[in-house]
Design a protein around this motif. Structure first.
Motif, mmCIF file in Angstrom:
data_model
loop_
_atom_site.group_PDB
_atom_site.id
_atom_site.type_symbol
_atom_site.label_atom_id
_atom_site.label_comp_id
_atom_site.label_asym_id
_atom_site.label_seq_id
_atom_site.Cartn_x
_atom_site.Cartn_y
_atom_site.Cartn_z
ATOM 1 N N GLN A 134 24.337 -2.608 -7.302
ATOM 2 C CA GLN A 134 26.094 -2.882 -6.512
ATOM 3 C C GLN A 134 26.432 -1.688 -5.835
ATOM 4 O O GLN A 134 27.081 -1.800 -4.979
ATOM 5 N N ASN A 135 25.752 -0.577 -6.604
ATOM 6 C CA ASN A 135 26.608 0.651 -5.892
ATOM 7 C C ASN A 135 25.556 1.343 -4.508
ATOM 8 O O ASN A 135 26.536 2.222 -4.121
ATOM 9 N N PHE A 136 24.903 0.367 -4.534
ATOM 10 C CA PHE A 136 24.223 1.688 -3.203
ATOM 11 C C PHE A 136 24.779 0.832 -1.945
ATOM 12 O O PHE A 136 25.046 1.697 -1.225
ATOM 13 N N GLY A 137 25.034 -1.122 -2.326
ATOM 14 C CA GLY A 137 25.898 -1.347 -1.230
ATOM 15 C C GLY A 137 25.127 -2.817 -0.989
ATOM 16 O O GLY A 137 26.026 -2.750 0.672
ATOM 17 N N THR A 138 23.922 -2.709 -1.082
ATOM 18 C CA THR A 138 23.527 -3.723 -0.417
ATOM 19 C C THR A 138 23.838 -5.352 -0.926
ATOM 20 O O THR A 138 23.824 -5.386 -2.091
ATOM 21 N N PRO A 139 23.963 -6.546 -0.424
ATOM 22 C CA PRO A 139 24.073 -7.539 -1.359
ATOM 23 C C PRO A 139 22.499 -8.261 -1.119
ATOM 24 O O PRO A 139 22.795 -9.089 -1.493
ATOM 25 N N ASN A 140 21.448 -7.129 -0.605
ATOM 26 C CA ASN A 140 20.149 -7.970 -1.014
ATOM 27 C C ASN A 140 18.915 -7.707 -2.205
ATOM 28 O O ASN A 140 18.602 -6.399 -2.431
ATOM 29 N N TYR A 141 20.064 -8.181 -3.038
ATOM 30 C CA TYR A 141 19.555 -7.975 -4.540
ATOM 31 C C TYR A 141 19.242 -9.199 -5.523
ATOM 32 O O TYR A 141 19.859 -10.740 -5.262
ATOM 33 N N ALA A 142 17.949 -9.264 -5.908
ATOM 34 C CA ALA A 142 17.997 -10.501 -6.853
ATOM 35 C C ALA A 142 16.734 -10.222 -7.491
ATOM 36 O O ALA A 142 15.799 -8.978 -7.945
ATOM 37 N N ALA A 143 16.261 -11.087 -9.075
ATOM 38 C CA ALA A 143 15.313 -10.961 -9.978
ATOM 39 C C ALA A 143 14.424 -11.946 -9.594
ATOM 40 O O ALA A 143 14.708 -12.977 -8.154
ATOM 41 N N HIS A 144 13.433 -12.036 -10.599
ATOM 42 C CA HIS A 144 12.915 -13.032 -10.154
ATOM 43 C C HIS A 144 13.012 -15.234 -10.184
ATOM 44 O O HIS A 144 12.143 -15.595 -10.127
ATOM 45 N N GLY A 145 13.928 -14.460 -10.777
ATOM 46 C CA GLY A 145 14.215 -16.680 -11.138
ATOM 47 C C GLY A 145 14.339 -17.632 -10.404
ATOM 48 O O GLY A 145 14.410 -18.413 -10.806
ATOM 49 N N GLY A 146 14.391 -17.127 -8.910
ATOM 50 C CA GLY A 146 14.784 -17.882 -7.846
ATOM 51 C C GLY A 146 13.158 -19.015 -7.632
ATOM 52 O O GLY A 146 13.586 -19.630 -6.867
ATOM 53 N N PHE A 147 12.231 -18.244 -7.974
ATOM 54 C CA PHE A 147 10.412 -18.707 -8.149
ATOM 55 C C PHE A 147 10.437 -18.739 -9.445
ATOM 56 O O PHE A 147 9.022 -19.783 -9.333
ATOM 57 N N CYS A 441 28.936 -10.386 -1.478
ATOM 58 C CA CYS A 441 28.146 -9.858 -0.242
ATOM 59 C C CYS A 441 28.608 -9.095 0.486
ATOM 60 O O CYS A 441 28.123 -8.916 1.382
ATOM 61 N N HIS A 442 29.930 -8.751 0.196
ATOM 62 C CA HIS A 442 30.624 -7.766 1.578
ATOM 63 C C HIS A 442 30.709 -6.109 1.707
ATOM 64 O O HIS A 442 30.669 -5.443 0.189
ATOM 65 N N SER A 443 29.293 -5.710 2.623
ATOM 66 C CA SER A 443 29.059 -4.695 2.524
ATOM 67 C C SER A 443 29.331 -3.930 3.587
ATOM 68 O O SER A 443 29.679 -3.523 4.117
ATOM 69 N N LYS A 444 29.347 -2.474 3.425
ATOM 70 C CA LYS A 444 30.369 -1.315 3.908
ATOM 71 C C LYS A 444 29.356 -0.496 3.732
ATOM 72 O O LYS A 444 28.776 -0.136 3.306
ATOM 73 N N PRO A 445 29.306 0.390 5.143
ATOM 74 C CA PRO A 445 28.541 1.710 5.160
ATOM 75 C C PRO A 445 28.528 2.836 3.879
ATOM 76 O O PRO A 445 30.116 2.482 3.477
ATOM 77 N N ASP A 446 28.287 3.154 3.304
ATOM 78 C CA ASP A 446 28.392 4.659 1.985
ATOM 79 C C ASP A 446 29.490 4.128 1.618
ATOM 80 O O ASP A 446 30.452 4.694 0.671
ATOM 81 N N CYS A 447 29.374 2.634 1.249
ATOM 82 C CA CYS A 447 30.058 2.524 -0.254
ATOM 83 C C CYS A 447 29.836 1.255 -1.317
ATOM 84 O O CYS A 447 28.516 0.605 -0.705
ATOM 85 N N GLY A 469 30.037 -17.247 9.659
ATOM 86 C CA GLY A 469 29.343 -17.975 9.039
ATOM 87 C C GLY A 469 27.688 -18.266 9.110
ATOM 88 O O GLY A 469 26.730 -19.095 8.032
ATOM 89 N N THR A 470 26.990 -16.566 9.262
ATOM 90 C CA THR A 470 26.034 -16.193 9.354
ATOM 91 C C THR A 470 25.385 -16.278 7.942
ATOM 92 O O THR A 470 26.274 -15.681 6.816
ATOM 93 N N PRO A 471 24.293 -16.232 7.281
ATOM 94 C CA PRO A 471 24.139 -15.697 5.545
ATOM 95 C C PRO A 471 24.618 -14.270 5.683
ATOM 96 O O PRO A 471 23.232 -13.872 6.590
ATOM 97 N N ALA A 472 24.637 -13.820 4.834
ATOM 98 C CA ALA A 472 25.256 -12.160 4.443
ATOM 99 C C ALA A 472 24.002 -12.141 3.684
ATOM 100 O O ALA A 472 23.775 -10.289 3.877
ATOM 101 N N ARG A 473 23.590 -12.602 2.861
ATOM 102 C CA ARG A 473 22.109 -12.006 2.324
ATOM 103 C C ARG A 473 20.784 -12.360 2.780
ATOM 104 O O ARG A 473 19.932 -13.480 4.018
ATOM 105 N N ILE A 474 19.152 -11.378 3.115
ATOM 106 C CA ILE A 474 17.853 -11.265 4.319
ATOM 107 C C ILE A 474 18.008 -12.582 3.295
ATOM 108 O O ILE A 474 16.502 -13.534 3.764
ATOM 109 N N ASP A 475 17.880 -13.328 1.864
ATOM 110 C CA ASP A 475 16.805 -14.253 1.413
ATOM 111 C C ASP A 475 18.026 -15.695 1.585
ATOM 112 O O ASP A 475 17.719 -17.129 1.358
ATOM 113 N N LYS A 476 18.865 -15.554 2.134
ATOM 114 C CA LYS A 476 20.081 -16.460 2.772
ATOM 115 C C LYS A 476 20.520 -17.787 1.113
ATOM 116 O O LYS A 476 20.891 -18.630 1.310
#
Length: 940
Positions: A134-147, A441-447, A469-476
């Motif tokens: 979250q502090n890095f600023g990427t919306p692309n984080y999760a753990a193994h629970g999805g599988f 999911c709202h990501s900004k440079p250096d934030c 309307g497109t996915p904000a996350r790489i995993d959709k």
């Protein structure tokens, strides 16, 4: 003459020091005593004072000694020197490794932080890793629970504020009938085994529903060998029978659930199907005494389950009436579902009758006064001694979310949740959906990111979509494809990143996620994606950083390896902010600490993240001057404040006597170590049951910091957020789904659970592929870590495909035979074994036993590499083409959970090959191979 007896030392000294910490050989997190001899681990036993296991320890826990001594342990940071997949690396220093990682990550953060995809496997520090991301600023984080089990967790949270295992447990002291669904030997193994022992000793009954009679099902008094993927239909039939017989707890439903709440029935309205609410947004009920509309929580209100109200010429009926209409349908009669479920109609009726008999005829009371959230005092607590447990076997299907919901509704209709003898929540649960964040999911440079990545969607406004309307996350995750994906979709990250859909990434950063082997669907395809290059000769996924303690298959595919320490060599925090170790009668958390020092140049991954956070000058890891806030993870565990008074550890705060809330105690870790590495605070007697509605519990929970004000709530038989998604699909609201997904949303995101066949059944010719294929976690191994353990390999060194009697005879199999197993996606050739206790159209094997040659420091001719295998080669992250021009995800359309267990195959006898197929070339191991024999000897 008298016989001369030899003099024996029956209590030899096995150690000169004992250090107490927390096991990591599965997710049970038992307390252990680690015996040391001359500074080395000599013996591991259970800690009898620990609240989880009370001294009990399984084979996995005892074998932790071999995990610490495993030849496969990584020894130093590694930088790739050959092509990806070659296993060619050079050892580098930590300074060089961290400088290299920083040089890759810093430009990403300053330009496009979403181009970092940071995903972690089965670690136990997700509160911390998500904070870093979250502090890095990427919306692309999760753990193994999805599988793994997001269907179970999400269905439970939306329905009743918690689910099985980490969220709760049966009342082992009082339950008399225990029914399990889709459970082999699961995460919570020692407490369940201890509980089953208590239950059996009292003469209680266990009913096991599972296609495979193994694990706990092997000791069940009654085993139901159900057809895979039909559990929801079977449970619906149980509900049908109970409703028809009137064997439900009407008082419980009226007082503690949204069964009496009224549903708006105004045709065509944007409010149609939503619950009626007052101006304070409180759901409305009809009070039985006054016949008037009242908010559900008004003091003295007595809700009417059968009421209705006419408004503007439209009749609005209660949730309960709608639920009864659905489940009393003939579609759910035992006769209608029996053939599909593989369970006779008479048996379904008998199980329903047994549930009703024990719940109502063996009901009891406890003399314990309590006061509910409406201010009503109760002199007793009503007990119903029926309890349930379920896990991945019912959730890892494309209909898993609604199946889990159906099971929770069955519990609630019987009045067996949070009552004596039933299912009980473990603090800090229960928590309603409203107590959890929505996804951000709202990501900004250096934030930093605008909030937590994961959460619970309330409606279309909470979806993780960009403005277009497109996915904000790489995993959709959190998109119209799978709106309630509360744990993310880790299994889709690599294929989406490879396809550049929805966008390209720069760096894939993985921790403890063996995505190049047993953690991926379409394993061969994923390995190809990790090594694929574009037209310029550059890797399609430009950079891969990986951290693990061991030389797994994934190591060969990374560009930079950050070697983790083993669990006895590092600090860990088992936090109430994350994955607590509690039992139902207490709040508890725990730590791990370095009971031994590493003999290699490795560092705990969490401390590495602290260092990277400082180098990258991330908020939360540096102060206003850019100076590091924490020296390492231990420092973070003590000094981090998530909000005022609340830190990662709840025990020994302030002056060492404060619990839950309190200032930082610089000696907190020492106090944990003195106490056996855990903290526990017992629930007051008045607060023990009825937690969502019990005023005493709500006060206690606020005092401990679970939430900041009392949050009593109703169980949600009708899940309104799902209806909000349907309304959008009907054309209401500003956020609209794509046209091709409208029908999927209407069909699957229903506010009452519905059952549909697994999606693969509709995508393949089931006559060509008539057999169901499943995996189960090995009893003696948690996942791939355990299957390279010298002691545990002696229990599970290879894995045959277990075949039921019917298929065995049809194919003329004999002991020692092999079979070709084919799915629409691929084929494997593997050894077979006969098993009678198995659904007649199902085959199965242990998961994660098969290894790729060259990995895990095993010899190339190790049985895991020559006789072991994976079903993963038969599974794909996408369903087969169905002619509509689209490729649909092989997952649950509600949450996105990977549908591992929808797999359909055909099987035929073949001549035995030299080794299991497919066979892959050997990886070059950065740690070599282990010795031929591993011995562990302690001398006194």
């Amino acid at each position: 003459m008298s016989l001369s007896e030899p003099v024996l030392n029956t209590s030899p000294e096995v150690s000169d020091e004992v250090r107490k910490t927390t096991c990591y050989m599965c997710a049970c997190r038992c307390g252990i005593n680690v015996h040391l001899k001359d500074g080395k681990v000599a013996y591991i036993e259970g800690n009898r004072d620990h609240p989880v296991n009370k001294g009990v320890l399984c084979a996995k826990g005892s074998s932790g000694i071999m995990q610490v001594n495993a030849p496969s342990r990584l020894r130093a940071p590694l930088k790739r020197t050959g092509p990806r997949g070659s296993g060619e690396f050079e050892e580098i220093s930590w300074d060089e490794a961290l400088e290299l990682a920083t040089s890759w990550l810093d430009p990403v953060r300053k330009s496009a932080p979403e181009k970092l995809a940071f995903f972690t496997g089965r670690d136990q520090s997700q509160s911390f890793t998500s904070f870093w991301a979250q502090n890095f600023g990427t919306p692309n984080y999760a753990a193994h629970g999805g599988f793994c089990s997001v269907n179970m967790a999400t269905a439970g949270i939306y329905t009743m504020g918690g689910a099985f295992w980490e969220f709760g447990q049966p009342d082992w002291e009082r339950t008399k009938l225990f029914m399990i669904f889709g459970v082999a030997e699961d995460h919570d193994s020692n407490p369940i085994k201890m509980g089953l022992g208590k239950l059996k000793a009292r003469g209680g009954k266990v009913i096991g529903v599972n296609p495979i009679r193994s694990g706990y099902n092997a000791i069940a008094d009654e085993w139901v060998g159900i057809t895979p993927g039909t559990d929801g239909l079977f449970i619906s039939a149980l509900i049908h029978v109970l409703l028809k017989a009137g064997k439900i707890d009407l008082t419980y439903l009226a007082q503690f659930t949204n069964a009496p709440c009224l549903i708006n029935a105004t045709p065509g309205s944007p409010e149609e199907g939503l619950l009626l609410r007052d101006n304070d947004d409180k759901t409305l009920v009809i009070d039985r005494a006054s016949g008037t509309l009242q908010p559900f929580d008004k003091e003295g209100v007595n809700p009417d389950l059968a009421a209705s109200v006419d408004m503007d010429g439209v009749t609005h009926k209660t949730v309960f009436q709608h639920l009864a209409d659905q489940f009393l349908s003939d579609d759910f009669s035992p006769e209608a579902v029996a053939e599909r479920c593989g369970v006779a109609a008479g048996r379904i009726k008998a199980i329903a009758a047994e549930l009703a008999r024990v719940a109502f005829e063996e009901a009891f009371e406890i003399d314990q006064p309590w006061t509910d959230f409406r201010g009503k005092r109760h002199e007793k607590m009503q007990g119903r001694p029926v309890s349930f447990h379920a896990m991945r076997g019912i959730s890892a299907h494309s209909n898993g979310f609604q199946t889990c919901r159906t099971l929770h509704i069955l519990q609630i209709l019987l009045g067996t949740v949070e009552v004596p003898g039933g299912f009980r929540f473990k603090p800090p649960y229960p928590k309603p959906v409203e107590a959890h964040p929505t996804p951000h999911c709202h990501s900004k440079p250096d934030c930093p990111l605008d909030g937590p990545h994961l959460g619970f969607v309330r409606g279309p406004a909470d979806l993780a979509l960009k403005e277009d309307g497109t996915p904000a996350r790489i995993d959709k995750a959190f998109t119209w494809d799978n709106p309630l994906s509360a744990h993310g979709l880790m299994h889709m990250v690599i294929s989406n990143a490879h396809a550049g859909d929805p966008y390209k990434i720069d760096t894939l950063f993985l921790y403890m996620a063996n995505m190049a082997w047993n953690s991926s669907m379409n394993t061969r395809g994923v390995m190809e994606m990790l090594t694929d290059k574009d037209e310029n000769g550059d890797y399609v996924i430009p950079r891969i950083i990986y951290s693990d303690a061991y030389s797994s298959e994934m190591v060969a595919y990374a560009d930079l390896i950050l070697p983790d320490a083993t669990y006895l060599e590092r600090h860990d925090c088992i936090s109430l902010l994350d994955r607590p170790i509690c039992e139902a009668d207490a709040a508890a958390d725990a730590i791990r600490w370095p009971v031994i020092e590493p003999d290699r140049d490795v560092r705990g991954f969490q401390s590495v993240l602290v260092d990277l956070g400082a180098r990258l000058k991330l908020p939360g890891f540096t102060n206003e001057k850019g100076e590091p806030l924490y020296t390492d993870y231990a420092d973070y565990m003590v000094n981090h404040m998530r909000r005022p008074g609340i830190g990662p550890l709840a025990g020994f705060r302030g002056n060492g006597t404060e619990s839950g809330r309190g200032e930082v105690n610089p000696n907190q870790l020492e106090r944990y170590i003195e106490n056996g590495s855990f903290f526990i605070e017992h629930v007051p007697a008045e607060a023990t049951f009825y937690k969502p509605w019990n005023s005493a519990y709500q006060k206690w929970a606020v005092d401990l910091g679970f939430y900041d004000k009392p949050q009593p709530y109703l169980f949600q038989l009708y899940v309104e957020p799902l209806r909000r998604m349907q309304l959008a699909a009907e054309g209401h609201g500003d956020r609209q789904p794509p046209d091709h997904l409208r029908k999927q949303i209407m069909d699957h995101l229903t506010p009452f659970p519905v059952w549909h066949p697994p999606l693969e059944d509709a995508s393949v010719d089931t006559e060509d592929y008539p057999v169901h294929a499943l995996t189960q976690r090995p009893m003696a191994m948690y996942h791939s870590w355990g299957s390279q353990n010298a002691w545990l390999r002696q229990i599970h060194g290879r894995n045959p495909l277990y075949v039921p009697t019917k298929i065995w005879k049809e194919n003329g199999f004999e002991d020692g035979d092999w079979a070709r197993v084919t799915s629409v996606h691929g084929e494997i050739t593997v050894p077979v074994a006969h098993m009678a206790g198995l659904n007649e159209n199902t085959v199965w094997t242990w998961n994660a036993i098969g290894k790729r040659k060259g990995a895990w420091a095993l010899d190339e001719d190790a049985p895991e590499a020559t006789k072991g295998f994976l079903l993963n080669h038969l599974i794909h992250e996408l369903l087969p083409p169905n002619g509509d021009g689209l490729r649909w995800s092989n997952s649950d359309p509600v949450t996105g959970q990977a549908a591992w267990f929808d797999l359909r195959v055909k099987i035929e006898k073949v001549k035995a090959p030299p080794e299991s197929q497919p066979a892959f070339s050997a990886l070059k191991s950065p740690v070599g191979t282990g010795p031929a024999t591993v011995r562990q000897k302690v001398t006194s």
